[in-house]
Design an enzyme around this catalytic site. Structure first.
Site, PDB file in Angstrom:
ATOM      1  N   LYS A  57       0.817  -1.215   0.000  1.00 27.40           N
ATOM      2  CA  LYS A  57       0.000   0.000   0.000  1.00 27.40           C
ATOM      3  C   LYS A  57       0.851   1.266   0.000  1.00 27.40           C
ATOM      4  O   LYS A  57       0.330   2.372  -0.167  1.00 27.40           O
ATOM      5  CB  LYS A  57      -0.952  -0.014   1.198  1.00 27.40           C
ATOM      6  CG  LYS A  57      -1.980  -1.140   1.116  1.00 27.40           C
ATOM      7  CD  LYS A  57      -2.947  -1.106   2.280  1.00 27.40           C
ATOM      8  CE  LYS A  57      -3.969  -2.231   2.167  1.00 27.40           C
ATOM      9  NZ  LYS A  57      -4.941  -2.221   3.300  1.00 27.40           N
ATOM     10  N   GLY A 120     -14.363 -16.357  -0.897  1.00 30.58           N
ATOM     11  CA  GLY A 120     -14.618 -17.789  -0.851  1.00 30.58           C
ATOM     12  C   GLY A 120     -13.399 -18.565  -0.413  1.00 30.58           C
ATOM     13  O   GLY A 120     -12.292 -18.029  -0.297  1.00 30.58           O
ATOM     14  N   HIS A 121     -13.624 -19.838  -0.168  1.00 35.78           N
ATOM     15  CA  HIS A 121     -12.558 -20.793   0.135  1.00 35.78           C
ATOM     16  C   HIS A 121     -12.828 -22.061  -0.668  1.00 35.78           C
ATOM     17  O   HIS A 121     -13.811 -22.153  -1.402  1.00 35.78           O
ATOM     18  CB  HIS A 121     -12.495 -21.096   1.632  1.00 35.78           C
ATOM     19  CG  HIS A 121     -11.899 -19.981   2.441  1.00 35.78           C
ATOM     20  ND1 HIS A 121     -10.572 -19.608   2.328  1.00 35.78           N
ATOM     21  CD2 HIS A 121     -12.453 -19.148   3.357  1.00 35.78           C
ATOM     22  CE1 HIS A 121     -10.329 -18.611   3.150  1.00 35.78           C
ATOM     23  NE2 HIS A 121     -11.455 -18.300   3.787  1.00 35.78           N
ATOM     24  N   ASP A 122     -11.941 -23.032  -0.498  1.00 31.64           N
ATOM     25  CA  ASP A 122     -12.029 -24.285  -1.261  1.00 31.64           C
ATOM     26  C   ASP A 122     -13.451 -24.846  -1.301  1.00 31.64           C
ATOM     27  O   ASP A 122     -13.946 -25.230  -2.361  1.00 31.64           O
ATOM     28  CB  ASP A 122     -11.069 -25.314  -0.647  1.00 31.64           C
ATOM     29  CG  ASP A 122     -11.123 -26.674  -1.315  1.00 31.64           C
ATOM     30  OD1 ASP A 122     -10.244 -26.986  -2.133  1.00 31.64           O
ATOM     31  OD2 ASP A 122     -12.067 -27.454  -1.007  1.00 31.64           O
ATOM     32  N   ILE A 123     -14.120 -24.899  -0.165  1.00 29.12           N
ATOM     33  CA  ILE A 123     -15.447 -25.502  -0.106  1.00 29.12           C
ATOM     34  C   ILE A 123     -16.435 -24.751  -1.002  1.00 29.12           C
ATOM     35  O   ILE A 123     -17.308 -25.367  -1.637  1.00 29.12           O
ATOM     36  CB  ILE A 123     -15.961 -25.579   1.350  1.00 29.12           C
ATOM     37  CG1 ILE A 123     -17.256 -26.408   1.431  1.00 29.12           C
ATOM     38  CG2 ILE A 123     -16.152 -24.185   1.949  1.00 29.12           C
ATOM     39  CD1 ILE A 123     -17.701 -26.694   2.855  1.00 29.12           C
ATOM     40  N   ASP A 151      -8.356 -25.919  -3.931  1.00 30.81           N
ATOM     41  CA  ASP A 151      -7.154 -25.153  -3.619  1.00 30.81           C
ATOM     42  C   ASP A 151      -5.928 -25.700  -4.335  1.00 30.81           C
ATOM     43  O   ASP A 151      -5.195 -24.948  -4.997  1.00 30.81           O
ATOM     44  CB  ASP A 151      -6.883 -25.167  -2.109  1.00 30.81           C
ATOM     45  CG  ASP A 151      -7.662 -24.104  -1.355  1.00 30.81           C
ATOM     46  OD1 ASP A 151      -8.394 -23.339  -1.994  1.00 30.81           O
ATOM     47  OD2 ASP A 151      -7.537 -24.049  -0.120  1.00 30.81           O
TER      48      ASP A 151
END
Length: 377
Positions: A57, A120-123, A151
């Site tokens: 940043k 989101g994530h893998d699931i 993933d």
């Protein structure tokens, strides 16, 4: 090593991108991992990489990454769409600086479409891919196999394949390209057989968990032993099933129907009569497709793994998988130390052409961080 001389800048992220970078490193690439300043050191897939700690940043911090990419072959970034553009590090300026750069974007849903910006994530990716719905049973909600499918298989490994393909194509065109790797699409792609085999009856056809390969067959699944361990049975073909039944002591056992409650009871009772070690001795080397369910430590210590050096020592004392696949002339090399966040900041910036005084100023201004006391300045 196959990727010797390939230079990769990997922006630190969660498991998929670090795994992709680890694969490239194992096969010979040199990896610069750009870590965020102040982030906890949780990466377990950083073996053999070097770390520069940057405040993205900070305007000059972002310029550090841009400068590193001028001398790189690959940039690997794991952010949601738009993040790199807001940092001034999108494909347009970076490929203008370096037309041969392979710019790999690894995200949950891809760079476009209505879900592109979703968290989101893998699931979640697995759910949206159409694959998670198959990992269920009549009395069991869909259950992901931890975070392997989206993933790692659909994300990190698929992205590594795309990078290698782009590097190969660059040898002909001299040009890099942008890779848009969606973990949702990758999970579906590695599960192509599920999509393309739906007309294969009777393998599929019933609801999830009631079919040949998803737990519906008593001869394709895991059974508990007397010592509360498990044996994995994959006696799919008739000849394997016949040998399985004979060695189990049930020579009259019928393979069909696959959901016979009585057959399942008989098989369960047989396995429950002996320990896993005893059943392993019975089935070892037999064409019955029956093997023990090993723990990670047991797998690393197994005779098969020892014969092939399938595991290598990890930095924390345990064993970790060696790279796969094997290559006859340019073998990959696993293992190696994992860097501290910012351990190599000074040396990497000096290599990129910064003067020593410039590096000091960047550190003082909070654009970068040197986390080791052994500075070359």
């Amino acid at each position: 090593m196959a990727l010797k001389g390939v230079r990769v800048v990997e922006l630190a992220g969660l498991a998929p991108a670090p795994f992709c970078g680890m694969v490239l490193r194992d096969f010979g690439a040199s990896i610069i991992r750009v870590d965020k300043m102040g982030q906890p050191e949780m990466d377990r897939l950083a073996r053999g990489k070097r770390s520069v700690s940057v405040n993205l940043k900070h305007k000059e911090g972002a310029q550090v990454v841009r400068r590193l990419c001028r001398g790189a072959d690959v940039l690997l970034e794991p952010f949601r769409p738009g993040v790199m553009e807001r940092l001034g590090l999108g494909p347009t300026p970076l490929t203008a600086d370096n037309p041969g750069l392979v710019y790999a974007r690894l995200s949950g849903y891809g760079q476009t479409g209505p879900a592109a910006g979703w968290a989101g994530h893998d699931i979640n990716y697995l759910a949206m891919s159409g694959v998670l719905s198959s990992l269920a049973g009549p009395d069991r909600a869909p259950q992901p196999p931890v975070n392997i499918l989206a993933d790692f298989a659909g994300g990190g490994l698929t992205c590594a394949m795309g990078i290698m393909a782009a590097l190969l194509e660059r040898t002909r065109s001299g040009r890099g390209q942008v890779i848009d790797c969606s973990m949702t699409e990758g999970a579906a792609y590695v599960s192509s057989w599920l999509f393309k085999s739906r007309d294969l009856l009777p393998i599929w056809g019933e609801e999830p968990g009631c079919n040949w390969l998803d737990g519906g067959a008593f001869w394709y699944g895991c059974h508990r032993t007397a010592d509360d361990r498990h044996m994995a049975v994959g006696a799919l073909e008739p000849q394997f099933f016949a040998r399985f039944a004979d060695l189990l002591g049930l020579p009259d056992l019928e393979q069909f129907p696959i959901d016979s409650a009585e057959s399942r009871r008989l098989v369960a009772a047989a396995f429950a009569s002996r320990s896993q070690a005893e059943w392993t001795a019975v089935f070892a080397g037999q064409d019955a497709c029956v093997t023990p369910v090993l723990t990670a430590d047991e797998a690393a210590a197994s005779a098969q793994a020892a014969a092939r050096a399938s595991f290598v020592p990890g930095p924390r004392g345990g064993a970790e998988p060696a790279p796969a696949p094997r290559m006859s002339r340019t073998p990959a090399v696993g293992g190696g130390d994992e860097p501290r966040r910012g351990q190599h900041t000074t040396e990497l910036l000096l290599e990129a052409g910064y003067a020593a005084e410039e590096v000091r100023r960047l550190i003082e201004d909070g654009a970068v961080e040197q986390c080791e006391s052994r500075s070359r300045l």
